[in-house]
Design an enzyme around this catalytic site. Structure first.
Site, PDB file in Angstrom:
ATOM      1  N   GLY A   1      -7.930  -3.519   2.124  1.00 32.48           N
ATOM      2  CA  GLY A   1      -8.171  -2.637   3.290  1.00 32.48           C
ATOM      3  C   GLY A   1      -7.683  -3.381   4.849  1.00 32.48           C
ATOM      4  O   GLY A   1      -7.674  -2.812   5.612  1.00 32.48           O
TER       5      GLY A   1
ATOM      6  N   GLY B   1      -0.328   5.572  -7.028  1.00 27.99           N
ATOM      7  CA  GLY B   1       0.642   5.828  -5.940  1.00 27.99           C
ATOM      8  C   GLY B   1       2.062   6.442  -6.528  1.00 27.99           C
ATOM      9  O   GLY B   1       2.547   7.082  -5.641  1.00 27.99           O
TER      10      GLY B   1
ATOM     11  N   CYS C   1       3.681 -10.271  -1.423  1.00 25.89           N
ATOM     12  CA  CYS C   1       3.045 -11.633  -1.139  1.00 25.89           C
ATOM     13  C   CYS C   1       3.871 -12.387  -2.028  1.00 25.89           C
ATOM     14  O   CYS C   1       3.024 -13.558  -2.717  1.00 25.89           O
ATOM     15  CB  CYS C   1       1.661 -11.762  -0.908  1.00 25.89           C
TER      16      CYS C   1
END
Length: 513
Positions: free
Chosen positions: A310, A366, A436
């Site tokens: 978040g 997603g 990342c």
């Protein structure tokens, strides 16, 4: 009476040696087990793969990965933000926006000076040329005095001419020779030929070791196999790469960080403000760039496709720009983390109608999200190898022996998520893809795959926006990839001892059709 039997000296020596061997073996086994854990597997894997990708830069990147990461503080606009910024400033932190502005002013001044110098050099080019020509003439006159006549023809000795003609004839003979003739005359090493009759158990099969070691037979499969996913063939689909011109730093976004090379890099623990929420949120600086690359505008309808935990969604809200923010994550536990962060940083998050209208918490895969209107901006921070976590922690490590198949399918999952993000974005809207990871397969490779996929299957076109000009003012704060470490489609934040942010990859795509 009891009698004591004397133990022979040789037996005591043997018994003592046995104990030492047992103790030594036990210690060795423990060390060996630690060295073969998931984080050591990941590090060996990165040495093998990233060493070939980044070359000499890998050593400094590796050292940064193994050290404590650096953060920025996202100041909470719903808390005591002025007092918080003053507190962190007194501890040596600086406003990131101010650092970027100073760097931008310096860069503009440098380019102006460089431009003026270039102009002056062009104006004086005739003077310089005349001076150089004069120096050359003086040098020649020193070697060949003007009163000495140069010979009209240089005479070569007979032996020199003979050697020249022999070499010329040999070159002509070799050039006219066919491939079959060359093979027939070649001296071939017959000792390395393995006849079929030798069988698969022949010692000859083990006499020569290939130049590259095949991995995957024991604890992992080399990531070099993933290059099958990585294609830069631009003939697959129409590809447009153009500079980004819409970028501007959000006026209300307040970020504090420590300068590059500063010994200070740790912020104190966040505290509750008078409004009951925490005063700032610590986050990796590379993650901030993903939100900045969205180029948010007032009234935007935004989707954070893989929102947990978040932090990036919170930054988007701190810009005070989105009208609606949809925070999606397929995992129940991770979705709860999003809700918990909002509860701690947004006033009356669960009771205020304002937040219920602006923030939508969604829990879907997603790849299956559909939308009738089309989002203005979509952020796709996909699951990846999480390189820093992979070399630091064994818990929940993607390089665990039981997660090999999951790891090998990461690029496929990433490309599917990015492709669907482009589908649910309106024409003219933007998608920011981020990881990342340092892997060019998970970064540029996935962007290329997704662009090809949506063009072939859906007729969707998107241009790649180059953010290098917009982010160049971060050079005093972060280490951005350049040279061999410069991606084709995005920007790469590299871990470094002096500025230990990242790794983070950020690519901005604008849908044009």
């Amino acid at each position: 009476m009891f009698s004591v039997t004397k133990i022979p000296k040789t037996s005591s020596i043997y018994f003592s040696s046995a104990l030492k061997l047992r103790h030594k073996s036990k210690t060795h086994w423990a060390k060996l087990k630690r060295k073969t854990g998931p984080k050591y597997t990941a590090l060996n894997h990165f040495d093998d793969f990233y060493g070939s990708v980044f070359g000499n830069q890998w050593e400094s990147i590796r050292e940064g990965l193994l050290r404590r990461p650096k953060y920025v503080a996202v100041i909470n606009n719903y808390g005591d933000f002025e007092e918080t910024m003053e507190l962190l400033s007194n501890k040596g932190a600086h406003c990131l926006n101010k650092l970027m502005s100073i760097q931008q002013d310096f860069s503009n001044t440098y380019h102006k000076i460089n431009k003026d110098l270039t102009k002056d050099i062009k104006q004086d080019s005739n003077v310089v040329s005349n001076y150089v020509s004069k120096m050359e003439q003086n040098e020649i006159s020193n070697i060949y005095p003007t009163n000495q006549a140069l010979p009209e023809k240089l005479e070569l000795k007979d032996t020199t001419l003979k050697r020249f003609h022999e070499n010329e004839a040999e070159i002509e003979r070799t050039s006219a020779q066919t491939l079959d003739d060359a093979i027939a005359e070649a001296d071939i090493d017959q000792t390395r030929i393995i006849e079929p009759g030798m069988g698969t158990t022949s010692e000859a099969l083990y006499q020569y070791i290939p130049a590259t070691k095949l991995k995957g037979m024991d604890d992992y499969v080399s990531e070099s196999l993933h290059y099958s996913f990585y294609s830069t063939n631009t003939s697959d689909f129409p590809l447009v790469i153009e500079p980004e011109t819409e970028y501007s730093y959000p006026e209300h976004l307040k970020l504090m960080t420590y300068e590059r090379d500063s010994e200070l890099h740790m912020f104190p623990e966040p505290k509750r403000s008078q409004t009951g929420v925490f005063n700032y949120y610590p986050l990796d600086g590379g993650s901030v760039l993903a939100v900045l690359a969205l180029c948010l505008q007032p009234g935007d309808r935004v989707l954070d496709m893989c929102a947990a935990p978040g932090g990036k969604s919170l930054i988007a809200l701190q810009t005070l720009l989105p009208d609606v923010l949809v925070c999606n994550d397929v995992s129940i536990s991770r979705s709860n983390r999003i809700k918990n962060i909002f509860r701690n940083y947004l006033i009356d998050f669960e009771t205020s109608n304002k937040w219920q209208e602006r923030v939508v918490l969604n829990r879907k895969d997603g790849r299956n999200i559909v939308d009738d209107y089309g989002f203005d901006k979509v952020l796709v921070d996909v699951p990846c190898t999480t390189d820093r976590h992979a070399v630091m922690e064994n818990e929940n490590n993607i390089f665990r022996a039981d997660r090999v198949r999951e790891r090998l399918r990461i690029p496929e999952l990433q490309s599917q998520l990015l492709a669907n993000a482009l589908r649910v974005t309106r024409v003219g809207g933007a998608v920011v893809y981020s990881t990342c990871s340092l892997s060019p397969v998970q970064n540029d490779g996935v962007v290329h795959m997704a662009l090809k996929q949506v063009f072939t299957a859906d007729g969707i076109l998107a241009s790649v926006r180059d953010m290098s000009s917009a982010f160049q003012c971060l050079s005093s704060t972060m280490v951005l990839g350049k040279g061999k470490a410069l991606p084709k489609y995005g920007q790469l934040v590299l871990p470094s001892v002096s500025a230990n942010f990242g790794p983070s990859y950020i690519a901005r795509l604008v849908r044009t059709k």
